[in-house]
Design a protein around this motif. Structure first.
Motif, PDB file in Angstrom:
ATOM      1  N   SER A  21       0.819  -1.213   0.000  1.00  0.00           N
ATOM      2  CA  SER A  21       0.000   0.000   0.000  1.00  0.00           C
ATOM      3  C   SER A  21       0.850   1.260   0.000  1.00  0.00           C
ATOM      4  O   SER A  21       0.410   2.311  -0.464  1.00  0.00           O
ATOM      5  CB  SER A  21      -0.931   0.003   1.215  1.00  0.00           C
ATOM      6  N   ASP A  22       2.067   1.156   0.505  1.00  0.00           N
ATOM      7  CA  ASP A  22       2.951   2.334   0.552  1.00  0.00           C
ATOM      8  C   ASP A  22       3.538   2.666  -0.816  1.00  0.00           C
ATOM      9  O   ASP A  22       3.741   3.840  -1.135  1.00  0.00           O
ATOM     10  CB  ASP A  22       4.108   2.094   1.544  1.00  0.00           C
ATOM     11  N   GLN A  23       3.840   1.632  -1.632  1.00  0.00           N
ATOM     12  CA  GLN A  23       4.586   1.884  -2.861  1.00  0.00           C
ATOM     13  C   GLN A  23       3.926   1.346  -4.133  1.00  0.00           C
ATOM     14  O   GLN A  23       4.205   1.844  -5.222  1.00  0.00           O
ATOM     15  CB  GLN A  23       5.986   1.258  -2.754  1.00  0.00           C
ATOM     16  N   ALA A  24       3.068   0.328  -4.012  1.00  0.00           N
ATOM     17  CA  ALA A  24       2.444  -0.245  -5.198  1.00  0.00           C
ATOM     18  C   ALA A  24       1.101   0.433  -5.460  1.00  0.00           C
ATOM     19  O   ALA A  24       0.710   1.360  -4.763  1.00  0.00           O
ATOM     20  CB  ALA A  24       2.269  -1.750  -5.026  1.00  0.00           C
ATOM     21  N   GLY A  25       0.397  -0.047  -6.494  1.00  0.00           N
ATOM     22  CA  GLY A  25      -0.895   0.517  -6.826  1.00  0.00           C
ATOM     23  C   GLY A  25      -0.857   1.385  -8.069  1.00  0.00           C
ATOM     24  O   GLY A  25       0.181   1.501  -8.742  1.00  0.00           O
ATOM     25  N   PRO A  26      -1.984   2.020  -8.399  1.00  0.00           N
ATOM     26  CA  PRO A  26      -2.083   2.809  -9.636  1.00  0.00           C
ATOM     27  C   PRO A  26      -1.030   3.905  -9.768  1.00  0.00           C
ATOM     28  O   PRO A  26      -0.575   4.187 -10.877  1.00  0.00           O
ATOM     29  CB  PRO A  26      -3.493   3.403  -9.549  1.00  0.00           C
ATOM     30  N   GLU A  27      -0.628   4.506  -8.655  1.00  0.00           N
ATOM     31  CA  GLU A  27       0.377   5.574  -8.756  1.00  0.00           C
ATOM     32  C   GLU A  27       1.685   5.043  -9.328  1.00  0.00           C
ATOM     33  O   GLU A  27       2.300   5.663 -10.212  1.00  0.00           O
ATOM     34  CB  GLU A  27       0.625   6.198  -7.382  1.00  0.00           C
ATOM     35  N   LEU A  28       2.124   3.887  -8.841  1.00  0.00           N
ATOM     36  CA  LEU A  28       3.340   3.285  -9.389  1.00  0.00           C
ATOM     37  C   LEU A  28       3.130   2.875 -10.838  1.00  0.00           C
ATOM     38  O   LEU A  28       4.006   3.075 -11.687  1.00  0.00           O
ATOM     39  CB  LEU A  28       3.742   2.072  -8.556  1.00  0.00           C
ATOM     40  N   LEU A  29       1.978   2.306 -11.153  1.00  0.00           N
ATOM     41  CA  LEU A  29       1.702   1.852 -12.515  1.00  0.00           C
ATOM     42  C   LEU A  29       1.762   3.004 -13.511  1.00  0.00           C
ATOM     43  O   LEU A  29       2.232   2.828 -14.639  1.00  0.00           O
ATOM     44  CB  LEU A  29       0.335   1.176 -12.573  1.00  0.00           C
ATOM     45  N   ARG A  30       1.310   4.167 -13.099  1.00  0.00           N
ATOM     46  CA  ARG A  30       1.365   5.332 -13.991  1.00  0.00           C
ATOM     47  C   ARG A  30       2.792   5.836 -14.185  1.00  0.00           C
ATOM     48  O   ARG A  30       3.100   6.478 -15.185  1.00  0.00           O
ATOM     49  CB  ARG A  30       0.490   6.457 -13.444  1.00  0.00           C
ATOM     50  N   LEU A  44      10.764  -1.267  -4.975  1.00  0.00           N
ATOM     51  CA  LEU A  44       9.704  -2.105  -4.428  1.00  0.00           C
ATOM     52  C   LEU A  44      10.143  -3.561  -4.383  1.00  0.00           C
ATOM     53  O   LEU A  44       9.884  -4.276  -3.410  1.00  0.00           O
ATOM     54  CB  LEU A  44       8.431  -1.950  -5.265  1.00  0.00           C
ATOM     55  N   TRP A  45      10.824  -4.002  -5.451  1.00  0.00           N
ATOM     56  CA  TRP A  45      11.313  -5.384  -5.472  1.00  0.00           C
ATOM     57  C   TRP A  45      12.244  -5.647  -4.297  1.00  0.00           C
ATOM     58  O   TRP A  45      12.130  -6.658  -3.607  1.00  0.00           O
ATOM     59  CB  TRP A  45      12.023  -5.667  -6.790  1.00  0.00           C
ATOM     60  N   GLN A  46      13.177  -4.746  -4.064  1.00  0.00           N
ATOM     61  CA  GLN A  46      14.127  -4.929  -2.972  1.00  0.00           C
ATOM     62  C   GLN A  46      13.418  -4.947  -1.619  1.00  0.00           C
ATOM     63  O   GLN A  46      13.828  -5.657  -0.702  1.00  0.00           O
ATOM     64  CB  GLN A  46      15.195  -3.837  -3.014  1.00  0.00           C
ATOM     65  N   GLN A  47      12.338  -4.182  -1.500  1.00  0.00           N
ATOM     66  CA  GLN A  47      11.603  -4.162  -0.238  1.00  0.00           C
ATOM     67  C   GLN A  47      10.904  -5.489   0.017  1.00  0.00           C
ATOM     68  O   GLN A  47      10.921  -6.008   1.139  1.00  0.00           O
ATOM     69  CB  GLN A  47      10.588  -3.018  -0.225  1.00  0.00           C
ATOM     70  N   VAL A  48      10.291  -6.076  -1.023  1.00  0.00           N
ATOM     71  CA  VAL A  48       9.627  -7.362  -0.799  1.00  0.00           C
ATOM     72  C   VAL A  48      10.656  -8.465  -0.551  1.00  0.00           C
ATOM     73  O   VAL A  48      10.372  -9.429   0.163  1.00  0.00           O
ATOM     74  CB  VAL A  48       8.688  -7.730  -1.980  1.00  0.00           C
ATOM     75  N   VAL A  49      11.858  -8.317  -1.112  1.00  0.00           N
ATOM     76  CA  VAL A  49      12.935  -9.276  -0.823  1.00  0.00           C
ATOM     77  C   VAL A  49      13.332  -9.169   0.646  1.00  0.00           C
ATOM     78  O   VAL A  49      13.501 -10.179   1.345  1.00  0.00           O
ATOM     79  CB  VAL A  49      14.150  -9.029  -1.732  1.00  0.00           C
ATOM     80  N   GLU A  50      13.466  -7.942   1.136  1.00  0.00           N
ATOM     81  CA  GLU A  50      13.866  -7.735   2.528  1.00  0.00           C
ATOM     82  C   GLU A  50      12.829  -8.288   3.497  1.00  0.00           C
ATOM     83  O   GLU A  50      13.167  -8.838   4.553  1.00  0.00           O
ATOM     84  CB  GLU A  50      14.085  -6.243   2.785  1.00  0.00           C
ATOM     85  N   LEU A  86       5.278  -6.809 -10.816  1.00  0.00           N
ATOM     86  CA  LEU A  86       6.506  -7.564 -10.607  1.00  0.00           C
ATOM     87  C   LEU A  86       6.196  -9.063 -10.688  1.00  0.00           C
ATOM     88  O   LEU A  86       5.099  -9.489 -10.322  1.00  0.00           O
ATOM     89  CB  LEU A  86       7.106  -7.260  -9.220  1.00  0.00           C
ATOM     90  N   PRO A  87       7.168  -9.885 -11.118  1.00  0.00           N
ATOM     91  CA  PRO A  87       6.944 -11.340 -11.219  1.00  0.00           C
ATOM     92  C   PRO A  87       7.085 -12.035  -9.870  1.00  0.00           C
ATOM     93  O   PRO A  87       7.834 -13.008  -9.732  1.00  0.00           O
ATOM     94  CB  PRO A  87       8.033 -11.779 -12.205  1.00  0.00           C
ATOM     95  N   LEU A  88       6.354 -11.558  -8.871  1.00  0.00           N
ATOM     96  CA  LEU A  88       6.553 -12.064  -7.517  1.00  0.00           C
ATOM     97  C   LEU A  88       5.906 -13.432  -7.306  1.00  0.00           C
ATOM     98  O   LEU A  88       6.484 -14.304  -6.645  1.00  0.00           O
ATOM     99  CB  LEU A  88       6.019 -11.050  -6.499  1.00  0.00           C
TER     100      LEU A  88
END
Length: 330
Positions: A21-30, A44-50, A86-88
Motif C-alpha cells: 500500500s505504501d509503494q504499489a498501486g495505480p500511482e506506481l503503474l502510472r 519495491l522489489w528490494q523491499q519485498v525481498v527484505e 513484478l513477477p513475484l
C-alpha cells in the motif's frame, strides 16, 4: 469445508498489504513509463525481498519462511489487490526449484526473478525462464517483444540459447504458480468491486445515485457471488497441494476448478464494473483499467477457463460426451 486462515497467515497477508500500500498501486503503474519508473519498481522489489516474500515457500534451513501454499494464496491475493507490476508470484512458486541446494540469499534472494513459459511477462526483469519444466538463463537466450493487453505487464517470446536444466519437481512448481495466479485474480476482483462500490453511490443519474438502481445492484451482487464462490476453491486447491501434492487426482481437479472459477470471477467483475462506470470505465485516466487489463491477462495465464474445464470433464470421465457438454458449461 470451511477455510479460515491461521493467525500467522493473516499477519503475513496484512504485512504484505502494508508494504504494497505504501509503494504499489495505480500511482506506481502510472510512473512505469516515466524516467523514474524502473527505479521505483526496483525499490519495491528490494523491499519485498527484505520482507522475505520471495522465500515464502523455501524451507527455513535454506533461508526461507518455510510456510505452505495456503500462505502463498493469502499473500498473492494482496499482489492482485495492488496490481503488482513484478513477477513475484512466479518467483515464490519457482524459488525452491532454482536454488541448486544453496541457502538463500546466496542462491537467489532478489534473483532469479523467473518467468514462466515461452511467452514471458516482464522480460526486462526476469533472470531465468522456465519452459516445459526446464529452466534457462534469460541472458543466454533472446526475447522478441509481443503485444500485451496490459502494458504494465509487457510480454516477449523467449528463445532459449541452450537446452536448459530440468527442475527437480516441475509439476509442483507449475501447480504453485497456477494457484498463486488464481489468488491474484481474486485480489484483482476484490479491488475492482471496491472501486465500483465507491463509485455508484456518488454518480447521479435522473437525480439519484446509480447505486440505487436495481440493475446496478444485481450486477455488483453477481460479481460478489462469483468472487465468494471462487475464493474457497482457491483456498482448497492450496490446501490440497500442501497436504497431498500435485500428483493427487483430487488436487488436480480442485486446482483446475479453482483457476477456472477465479478466471470467471475476474472476467465477470471486470465486465460489470466497467459497465457500472459507464464510459469512464474504459478510459486510461481512471484506475479501473489497470485492474481490468491485468485480469484479462492473468485469466489466460496458467490455463484459460476452457482448458481447465476440459481437465474437469476428463476427470469426471465425460470426455466422450463431446463438444456439446463443454459448450453447455461455458
Amino acid at each position: 469445508m470451511y477455510f479460515e486462515l491461521t493467525e500467522e497467515q493473516r499477519e503475513l497477508a496484512g504485512l504484505t498489504r502494508e508494504v504494497l500500500s505504501d509503494q504499489a498501486g495505480p500511482e506506481l503503474l502510472r510512473r512505469l513509463d516515466g524516467e523514474d519508473g524502473p527505479a521505483a519498481a526496483e525499490r519495491l522489489w528490494q523491499q519485498v525481498v527484505e520482507v522475505g516474500l520471495t522465500g515464502l515457500l523455501l524451507a527455513e534451513d535454506e533461508g526461507g519462511l518455510g510456510v505452505d501454499e495456503v500462505c502463498l494464496v493469502a499473500v498473492a491475493e494482496e499482489f492482485g489487490r495492488s496490481c503488482l507490476p513484478l513477477p513475484l508470484t512466479e518467483t515464490i512458486a519457482l524459488a525452491p526449484e532454482l536454488g541448486d541446494g544453496e541457502p538463500a540469499p546466496a542462491a537467489w534472494a532478489g534473483e532469479p526473478r523467473p518467468g514462466h513459459g515461452a511467452l514471458t511477462a516482464w522480460p526486462n526483469l526476469v533472470k531465468q525462464v522456465v519452459i516445459d519444466d526446464r529452466r534457462h538463463d534469460a541472458a543466454a537466450g533472446s526475447f522478441s517483444p509481443t503485444a500485451s493487453v496490459d502494458r504494465t505487464r509487457p510480454l516477449a517470446e523467449f528463445t532459449p540459447g541452450y537446452d536448459g536444466v530440468a527442475l527437480d519437481d516441475g509439476p509442483l512448481a507449475r501447480a504453485r504458480a497456477t494457484v498463486g495466479t488464481a489468488a491474484e485474480l481474486i485480489g484483482l476482483s476484490r479491488a475492482m468491486l471496491a472501486l465500483a462500490c465507491d463509485y455508484v453511490p456518488q454518480r447521479q443519474q435522473f437525480g439519484v445515485p446509480i447505486g440505487s438502481f436495481q440493475a446496478v445492484k444485481h450486477h455488483l451482487a453477481d460479481c460478489r457471488i462469483a468472487i465468494d464462490f471462487a475464493a474457497p476453491a482457491v483456498n482448497e486447491a492450496a490446501w490440497l497441494l500442501s497436504a497431498r501434492g500435485p500428483g493427487d487426482p483430487r488436487s488436480r481437479l480442485i486446482l483446475a476448478q479453482a483457476k477456472q472459477r477465479a478466471n470467471e470471477a475476474a472476467l465477470t467483475t471486470a465486465r460489470w464494473v466497467i459497465q457500472c462506470h459507464g464510459g469512464m470505465g474504459y478510459t486510461t485516466e481512471y484506475d479501473l483499467h489497470f485492474f481490468a487489463k491485468r485480469a484479462w491477462a492473468l485469466a489466460v495465464h496458467h490455463g484459460s477457463s476452457r482448458r481447465h474445464r476440459r481437465t474437469i470433464i476428463d476427470h469426471l470421465g465425460l470426455a466422450g460426451a463431446g463438444r456439446n457438454l463443454e459448450g453447455s458449461i461455458r
